[in-house]
Design an enzyme around this catalytic site. Sequence first.
Site, short mmCIF file in Angstrom:
data_model
loop_
_atom_site.label_atom_id
_atom_site.label_comp_id
_atom_site.label_asym_id
_atom_site.label_seq_id
_atom_site.Cartn_x
_atom_site.Cartn_y
_atom_site.Cartn_z
N ASP A 94 0.96 -1.22 -0.12
CA ASP A 94 -0.01 -0.06 -0.13
C ASP A 94 0.91 1.27 -0.10
O ASP A 94 1.95 1.01 0.52
CB ASP A 94 -0.94 -0.12 1.14
CG ASP A 94 -1.97 0.92 1.32
OD1 ASP A 94 -2.52 1.18 0.06
OD2 ASP A 94 -2.49 1.35 2.22
N ARG A 149 0.75 7.33 -3.02
CA ARG A 149 1.19 8.40 -2.12
C ARG A 149 2.77 8.61 -2.37
O ARG A 149 3.08 9.78 -2.46
CB ARG A 149 0.97 8.15 -0.62
CG ARG A 149 0.82 9.07 0.18
CD ARG A 149 0.55 8.74 1.81
NE ARG A 149 0.00 7.46 1.82
CZ ARG A 149 -0.34 6.69 2.70
NH1 ARG A 149 0.34 6.83 3.76
NH2 ARG A 149 -1.02 5.75 2.88
N ASN A 177 -10.87 -1.88 -6.86
CA ASN A 177 -9.94 -1.05 -7.56
C ASN A 177 -10.65 -1.24 -8.96
O ASN A 177 -10.40 -0.21 -9.66
CB ASN A 177 -8.73 -1.80 -7.65
CG ASN A 177 -7.87 -1.74 -6.45
OD1 ASN A 177 -6.81 -2.45 -6.21
ND2 ASN A 177 -7.91 -0.70 -5.82
N ARG A 190 -11.08 2.77 -9.54
CA ARG A 190 -9.87 3.67 -10.01
C ARG A 190 -10.31 4.04 -11.20
O ARG A 190 -10.84 3.63 -12.19
CB ARG A 190 -8.56 2.62 -10.06
CG ARG A 190 -8.36 1.96 -8.99
CD ARG A 190 -7.34 3.23 -7.88
NE ARG A 190 -6.95 2.75 -6.76
CZ ARG A 190 -5.73 2.14 -6.28
NH1 ARG A 190 -4.90 2.01 -7.34
NH2 ARG A 190 -5.63 1.69 -5.20
N GLU A 216 -1.33 -14.01 11.89
CA GLU A 216 -0.63 -12.88 12.62
C GLU A 216 -0.53 -11.61 11.72
O GLU A 216 -0.40 -11.88 10.37
CB GLU A 216 0.68 -13.38 13.26
CG GLU A 216 0.57 -14.23 14.32
CD GLU A 216 0.01 -14.04 15.60
OE1 GLU A 216 0.13 -12.92 15.91
OE2 GLU A 216 -0.71 -14.89 15.93
#
Length: 260
Positions: free
Chosen positions: A38, A42, A87, A91, A228
């Site tokens: 991810d 950005r 997406n 998108r 986990e």
Amino acid sequence: MSARPNQGQGPLYRLYIGRLRRQISPTAVPGHVAMMIDGNRRWARQAGYATPADGHRAGAAKMREFLEWCDRVGVRVVSLYLLSLDNLRKRPQQELSDLIEIIAELADTLSHTRDWQVQHVGRLEGLPPELARVLADVQERTKDNTGLHVNLAVGYGGRGEIVDAVRSIIAQHDERGGTLEELAASLTPEQIGEHLYTGGQPDPDLVIRTSGEQRLSDFLLWQSAHSEFYFVEALGPDLREVDFLRAIRDYADRDRRFGG
């Protein structure tokens, strides 16, 4: 355009990497690691790129590195979340077109890497025909390989996967001529698991997500019931091997309770 620093190249960093590797026992390495990369968009924006495509390309290159790290420490199965059903719906068209091309290139590259077995997990319907063809070709080309097993989650959604599994069970039961009452009585979690896209594989022991986000985003919902989780602050393309090794070390130190 601002340049990104070339992280993790100095001698002290390499010494620390070596120290981390020695701290990890081969018996404590997770068998199946799922990665949610991810922060690509950005990263591109912060680096001054004009479009998200540069971030997605950098993220794809990092996933190639990530697989090498996993192979090096003895992970047997890796699942990469590359393109969700959301997406595909949400998108912008140009970004989606670029992303599809990048995924196709990554899949083809991985199919020629070592003895890795590459499998598509997700729905082919809804994908552009060329990408669907590449994924099918890659899976066929590597089906007999015995090295690292790489799941490419493309056109993937966890809820959709469960729906598809149940549909498959119903269809199979109908072919055998069974009744609905018999189906209801025989349905088990193990049976649903066998009909998932990842049927026959171990569930992920460790799920890693980059960019500081702490949510599952419809990824391996059924399979990660007892996984986990480890969250990394670094944006996807900035992920370092030291971040990965810290995640493995952290996993090895945990007392897994499997729902207990």
